[in-house]
Design an enzyme around this catalytic site. Structure first.
Site, PDB file in Angstrom:
ATOM      1  N   GLY A 224       0.837  -1.197   0.000  1.00  0.00           N
ATOM      2  CA  GLY A 224       0.000   0.000   0.000  1.00  0.00           C
ATOM      3  C   GLY A 224       0.866   1.239   0.000  1.00  0.00           C
TER       4      GLY A 224
ATOM      5  N   GLN B  63       3.464   9.936   0.858  1.00  0.00           N
ATOM      6  CA  GLN B  63       4.726   9.213   0.692  1.00  0.00           C
ATOM      7  C   GLN B  63       5.418   9.552  -0.632  1.00  0.00           C
ATOM      8  OE1 GLN B  63       2.874   5.263   1.951  1.00  0.00           O
ATOM      9  NE2 GLN B  63       4.918   5.102   2.839  1.00  0.00           N
TER      10      GLN B  63
ATOM     11  N   CYS C 227       7.057  -0.179   6.921  1.00  0.00           N
ATOM     12  CA  CYS C 227       6.611   1.039   6.234  1.00  0.00           C
ATOM     13  C   CYS C 227       7.630   1.400   5.165  1.00  0.00           C
ATOM     14  CB  CYS C 227       6.487   2.173   7.250  1.00  0.00           C
ATOM     15  SG  CYS C 227       5.995   3.740   6.523  1.00  0.00           S
ATOM     16  N   LEU C 228       7.165   1.719   3.960  1.00  0.00           N
ATOM     17  CA  LEU C 228       8.083   2.101   2.881  1.00  0.00           C
ATOM     18  C   LEU C 228       8.836   3.386   3.203  1.00  0.00           C
ATOM     19  CD1 LEU C 228       5.845   1.316  -0.239  1.00  0.00           C
ATOM     20  CD2 LEU C 228       7.874   0.057   0.502  1.00  0.00           C
TER      21      LEU C 228
ATOM     22  N   HIS D 141      -2.791   1.856   8.941  1.00  0.00           N
ATOM     23  CA  HIS D 141      -1.444   2.384   8.705  1.00  0.00           C
ATOM     24  C   HIS D 141      -1.473   3.497   7.644  1.00  0.00           C
ATOM     25  CE1 HIS D 141       3.052   1.797   8.284  1.00  0.00           C
ATOM     26  NE2 HIS D 141       2.776   2.416   7.155  1.00  0.00           N
ATOM     27  N   GLU D 142      -2.192   3.264   6.549  1.00  0.00           N
ATOM     28  CA  GLU D 142      -2.228   4.250   5.459  1.00  0.00           C
ATOM     29  C   GLU D 142      -3.007   5.501   5.877  1.00  0.00           C
ATOM     30  OE1 GLU D 142      -0.208   3.785   3.113  1.00  0.00           O
ATOM     31  OE2 GLU D 142       0.129   1.655   3.386  1.00  0.00           O
TER      32      GLU D 142
ATOM     33  N   HIS E 183      -0.850   7.811   7.708  1.00  0.00           N
ATOM     34  CA  HIS E 183      -0.025   8.651   6.823  1.00  0.00           C
ATOM     35  C   HIS E 183      -0.791   9.915   6.418  1.00  0.00           C
ATOM     36  CE1 HIS E 183       3.673   6.504   6.128  1.00  0.00           C
ATOM     37  NE2 HIS E 183       3.072   5.391   5.767  1.00  0.00           N
TER      38      HIS E 183
HETATM   39 ZN    ZN Z   1       3.864   3.528   5.833  1.00  0.00          ZN
END
Ligand code: ZN
Length: 175
Positions: A46, A51, A88-89, A130-131, A134
Site C-alpha cells: 500500500g 509518501q 513502512c516504505l 497504517h495508510e 499517513h
Molecule cells: Zn507507511
C-alpha cells in the site's frame, strides 16, 4: 512514472493531508503514479499520497492482483486488538510490533465519487489503519510507547547508517 518514496525526516510525512474536493484527471494521474511507485518498491502493498510528497487524502493498495484506491478515507468502526509486525516504505528496513484494533470498517470515496465502505481484519485491517495514519501525518513511531519508540528510533538510525557507509568518514572529518 515512479516517484522517490519520502522517508522519515521529510516534513511532508508529518503534515495532515487535505481532503480531495474534486476527482478529476489530475487525481487519475496521481493514482497511476502511486501504483508505479508502489510497484517500484521491494515489498510494499500500500502507498499513501504523502509518501510521494502529495498532501492529499488518498491511498492505493494491491490485493489479489487487484488495484484498489480510496479517497478521503476514515475508520468509522473498530474492534478487537492485534499485535502485528508492521513495516513502512517510509521507514525502510524497520519492523515493529504495534498494537491496534483488529477489525475495522473504513469509509471513503471510490474513483467515481461514490461512498464506499470496506470491512477488513488482520493484514488488511492493519494496512487501512497504517495508510490512514499517513494521511494524518503520523508514522509508526507515533503509535509506540515511549520506550518502544526510543528503541525503534535507535534501530532505524542503525539501519540507515548501514545503508550509507560512505557518509560516516566525511562526518568524522567535520568534527
Ligand atoms: Zn507507511
Amino acid at each position: 512514472m515512479a516517484y522517490e518514496i519520502r522517508t522519515f525526516g521529510d516534513p511532508v510525512l508529518k503534515t495532515k493531508a487535505a481532503a480531495i474536493t474534486e476527482i478529476d484527471g489530475k487525481i487519475a494521474r496521481l493514482i497511476d503514479e502511486m501504483f508505479d511507485t508502489l510497484y517500484s518498491s521491494d515489498s510494499g502493498i500500500g502507498l499513501a499520497a504523502p509518501q510521494i510528497g502529495v498532501q492529499k487524502q488518498i491511498f492505493v493498495w494491491e490485493v489479489d492482483d487487484e488495484e484498489m484506491v480510496i479517497i478521503n478515507p476514515e475508520i468509522v468502526e473498530s474492534s478487537g486488538e492485534l499485535l502485528f509486525d508492521e513495516g513502512c516504505l517510509s521507514l525502510p528496513g524497520l519492523y515493529a510490533e504495534i498494537l491496534r484494533p483488529k477489525d475495522v470498517l473504513m469509509r471513503g470515496l471510490d474513483i467515481d465519487g461514490n461512498v464506499i465502505e470496506l470491512e477488513a481484519t488482520d493484514l488488511m485491517g492493519r494496512l487501512f489503519q497504517h495508510e490512514i495514519d499517513h494521511l494524518h501525518g503520523m508514522l509508526m513511531f507515533d503509535r509506540m510507547s515511549p520506550d518502544q519508540r526510543k528503541e525503534a528510533l535507535a534501530e532505524y538510525s542503525r539501519i540507515t547508517s548501514n545503508q550509507a557507509p560512505a557518509r560516516s568518514p566525511r562526518r568524522l572529518k567535520l568534527k
